[in-house]
Design an enzyme around this catalytic site. Structure first.
Site, PDB file in Angstrom:
ATOM      1  CG  HIS A   1      67.067 -19.019 107.932  1.00 22.91           C
ATOM      2  ND1 HIS A   1      65.735 -18.827 107.654  1.00 22.91           N
ATOM      3  CD2 HIS A   1      67.697 -17.937 107.406  1.00 22.91           C
ATOM      4  CE1 HIS A   1      65.571 -17.684 107.012  1.00 22.91           C
ATOM      5  NE2 HIS A   1      66.760 -17.125 106.843  1.00 22.91           N
TER       6      HIS A   1
ATOM      7  CD  GLU B   1      63.050 -21.063 108.144  1.00 20.69           C
ATOM      8  OE1 GLU B   1      63.534 -21.543 107.102  1.00 20.69           O
ATOM      9  OE2 GLU B   1      63.448 -19.985 108.661  1.00 20.69           O
TER      10      GLU B   1
ATOM     11  NE  ARG C   1      62.163 -15.154 104.565  1.00 19.62           N
ATOM     12  CZ  ARG C   1      63.401 -14.740 104.813  1.00 19.62           C
ATOM     13  NH1 ARG C   1      64.435 -15.520 104.540  1.00 19.62           N
ATOM     14  NH2 ARG C   1      63.632 -13.557 105.352  1.00 19.62           N
TER      15      ARG C   1
HETATM   16  P1  NAI Z   1      66.341  -8.313  96.735  1.00 13.89           P
HETATM   17  O1  NAI Z   1      65.073  -7.611  97.042  1.00 13.89           O
HETATM   18  O2  NAI Z   1      67.601  -7.539  96.580  1.00 13.89           O
HETATM   19  O3  NAI Z   1      66.145  -9.165  95.386  1.00 13.89           O
HETATM   20  C1  NAI Z   1      65.040  -9.958  95.096  1.00 13.89           C
HETATM   21  C2  NAI Z   1      64.934 -10.043  93.578  1.00 13.89           C
HETATM   22  O4  NAI Z   1      63.897 -10.974  93.264  1.00 13.89           O
HETATM   23  C3  NAI Z   1      64.544  -8.709  92.917  1.00 13.89           C
HETATM   24  O5  NAI Z   1      65.437  -8.414  91.867  1.00 13.89           O
HETATM   25  C4  NAI Z   1      63.132  -8.951  92.393  1.00 13.89           C
HETATM   26  O6  NAI Z   1      62.850  -8.251  91.192  1.00 13.89           O
HETATM   27  C5  NAI Z   1      63.164 -10.449  92.165  1.00 13.89           C
HETATM   28  N1  NAI Z   1      61.855 -11.101  92.125  1.00 13.89           N
HETATM   29  C6  NAI Z   1      60.721 -10.748  92.783  1.00 13.89           C
HETATM   30  N2  NAI Z   1      59.742 -11.647  92.513  1.00 13.89           N
HETATM   31  C7  NAI Z   1      60.293 -12.565  91.661  1.00 13.89           C
HETATM   32  C8  NAI Z   1      59.793 -13.731  91.038  1.00 13.89           C
HETATM   33  N3  NAI Z   1      58.535 -14.152  91.236  1.00 13.89           N
HETATM   34  N4  NAI Z   1      60.627 -14.439  90.242  1.00 13.89           N
HETATM   35  C9  NAI Z   1      61.906 -14.032  90.046  1.00 13.89           C
HETATM   36  N5  NAI Z   1      62.434 -12.932  90.621  1.00 13.89           N
HETATM   37  C10 NAI Z   1      61.643 -12.223  91.426  1.00 13.89           C
HETATM   38  O7  NAI Z   1      66.501  -9.438  97.847  1.00 13.89           O
HETATM   39  P2  NAI Z   1      67.838 -10.138  98.324  1.00 13.89           P
HETATM   40  O8  NAI Z   1      68.523  -9.296  99.356  1.00 13.89           O
HETATM   41  O9  NAI Z   1      68.619 -10.589  97.149  1.00 13.89           O
HETATM   42  O10 NAI Z   1      67.240 -11.411  99.093  1.00 13.89           O
HETATM   43  C11 NAI Z   1      66.527 -12.428  98.408  1.00 13.89           C
HETATM   44  C12 NAI Z   1      65.841 -13.298  99.419  1.00 13.89           C
HETATM   45  O11 NAI Z   1      66.829 -14.008 100.176  1.00 13.89           O
HETATM   46  C13 NAI Z   1      65.029 -12.526 100.478  1.00 13.89           C
HETATM   47  O12 NAI Z   1      63.719 -12.292 100.030  1.00 13.89           O
HETATM   48  C14 NAI Z   1      65.065 -13.442 101.656  1.00 13.89           C
HETATM   49  O13 NAI Z   1      63.895 -14.215 101.631  1.00 13.89           O
HETATM   50  C15 NAI Z   1      66.270 -14.350 101.430  1.00 13.89           C
HETATM   51  N6  NAI Z   1      67.312 -14.204 102.444  1.00 13.89           N
HETATM   52  C16 NAI Z   1      67.778 -15.342 103.051  1.00 13.89           C
HETATM   53  C17 NAI Z   1      68.774 -15.267 104.004  1.00 13.89           C
HETATM   54  C18 NAI Z   1      69.344 -16.499 104.653  1.00 13.89           C
HETATM   55  O14 NAI Z   1      70.003 -16.387 105.679  1.00 13.89           O
HETATM   56  N7  NAI Z   1      69.122 -17.688 104.116  1.00 13.89           N
HETATM   57  C19 NAI Z   1      69.308 -13.968 104.433  1.00 13.89           C
HETATM   58  C20 NAI Z   1      68.808 -12.842 103.669  1.00 13.89           C
HETATM   59  C21 NAI Z   1      67.819 -12.981 102.744  1.00 13.89           C
END
Ligand code: NAI
Length: 335
Positions: free
Chosen positions: A298, A266, A237
């Protein structure tokens, strides 16, 4: 039973097709709007039971109140992140909020890898040169990825997928996450403090959600402890990065490569064709002037497999909510 009336915002042709092609779409009454959900467009959902929203739709308290008054009971996000939703307000108002927790996390991880590889080996520049008959290699020098230290911030679905990909390249992988994924340590990755990750790694890729703790995680202070010439990748993000600090870091050569699939502002730009307009965002335009910055709009999620999964899970969330058979782990605000 009457079908749930669903108002889909920010609907692109590919969203509409992937939803309409899914068999569950016959169990809803779908109305689509190309426009983003915001204070000006919220009145469009007058007849809706469910609002289907995407990453840049606005779901602050005032808009949620408006939805509630209009009879909406469920906000079905067709994405994983939910930083654009005031979940406290949704809770207060009794509005359910569902999401698609993981859809092809490999799709986003592979896109992060594409940014790393393109920035490093400059294939985007080589493509243009060769088409013009210019076979000069000056300016195309890369580095060998094998053996480099790569930091993965956030090792949930996407971060873990990237760790698996990078281990195939023979990288030394550092991870930072409040929760340790034992399976990743078995692949040779090492969990460490954020400071160690930031100061040691040649490449840093962000995969944590945007929240109060992670807002502007990359700022002047965190940049100061990084290696000179670090490669920074953000497919998570835009708000994870203080863009002004990053521009300063690019000007002083602290940042050697910047790959972005997301940008803090964005919502004004992404997902639409502005090619015949004058872009008013000077910060974005400054970013575009650096030869070592690569921005995509994105598109990390944008694979055929992921679109099919997004449509299927979102429709299942809507239909199961309507029929009372709810899969609660997909609800960020529980019904
Ligand atoms: P997820 O929920 O599976 O994993 C997020 C991880 O970040 C968790 O393990 C959590 O413990 C950790 N976390 C939380 N706060 C943290 C911090 N301050 N420092 C380090 N780690 C922290 O989420 P997922 O599916 O892996 O997605 C991650 C991000 O990717 C989403 O939040 C979303 O913003 C973004 N995303 C982007 C997309 C794109 O098209 N560019 C598509 C899908 C998601």
């Amino acid at each position: 039973m009457t079908l749930p009336r669903v108002a889909m915002f920010s609907a692109q042709q590919y969203d509409i097709e992937s939803f309409r092609q899914h068999p569950l779409c016959q169990q809803i009454e779908l109305t689509t709007f190309a426009t983003q959900l915001d204070h000006k467009t919220v009145s469009l959902c007058q007849q809706a039971d469910v609002v289907c929203a995407f990453v840049n739709d606005e779901l602050d308290r005032a808009i949620l109140q408006h939805l509630k008054i209009q009879g909406v009971t469920h906000v079905a996000l067709r994405c994983a992140g939910f930083n654009n939703v005031d979940t406290d307000a949704a809770n207060d108002l009794g509005l359910a909020v569902s999401r698609v927790p993981a859809y092809s996390p490999e799709a986003v991880a592979e896109h992060a890898l594409a940014l790393i590889m393109t920035l490093n080996r400059k294939t985007h520049k080589a493509y243009n040169r060769v088409r013009e008959g210019n076979f000069n290699l000056n300016g195309l020098l890369g580095f060998t990825l094998h053996g480099k230290k790569v930091g993965v911030v956030g090792t949930g679905h996407i971060g873990a997928a990237l760790v698996r990909l990078l281990s195939g390249f023979g990288c030394e992988i550092y991870c930072y996450d409040p929760y340790t994924d034992e399976k990743l340590t078995e692949t040779g990755a090492t969990y460490t403090s954020l400071n160690t990750l930031l100061s040691e790694c040649h490449i840093i890729s962000l995969h944590c959600p945007l929240n109060e703790q992670s807002y502007h995680l990359i700022n002047e202070q965190s940049l100061a402890i990084m290696r000179d010439g670090v490669m920074l990748i953000n497919t998570s993000r835009g708000g994870l990065i203080d863009t002004h600090a990053v521009i300063k870091g690019l000007k002083t050569h602290k940042i050697g490569y910047l790959g972005l699939d997301v940008y803090e502002m964005e919502s004004e730009l992404f997902f639409h064709d502005h090619s015949s307009e004058i872009i008013q965002d000077d910060v974005f335009e400054r970013l575009q002037t650096f030869h070592n910055v690569l921005i995509t709009g994105h598109q990390g999620f944008f694979t055929a497999e992921a679109l099919t999964q997004i449509a299927g899970v979102t429709l299942d969330n809507i239909v199961s909510w309507h029929t009372g058979k709810v899969s609660k782990e997909r609800f960020v605000v529980k019904p």
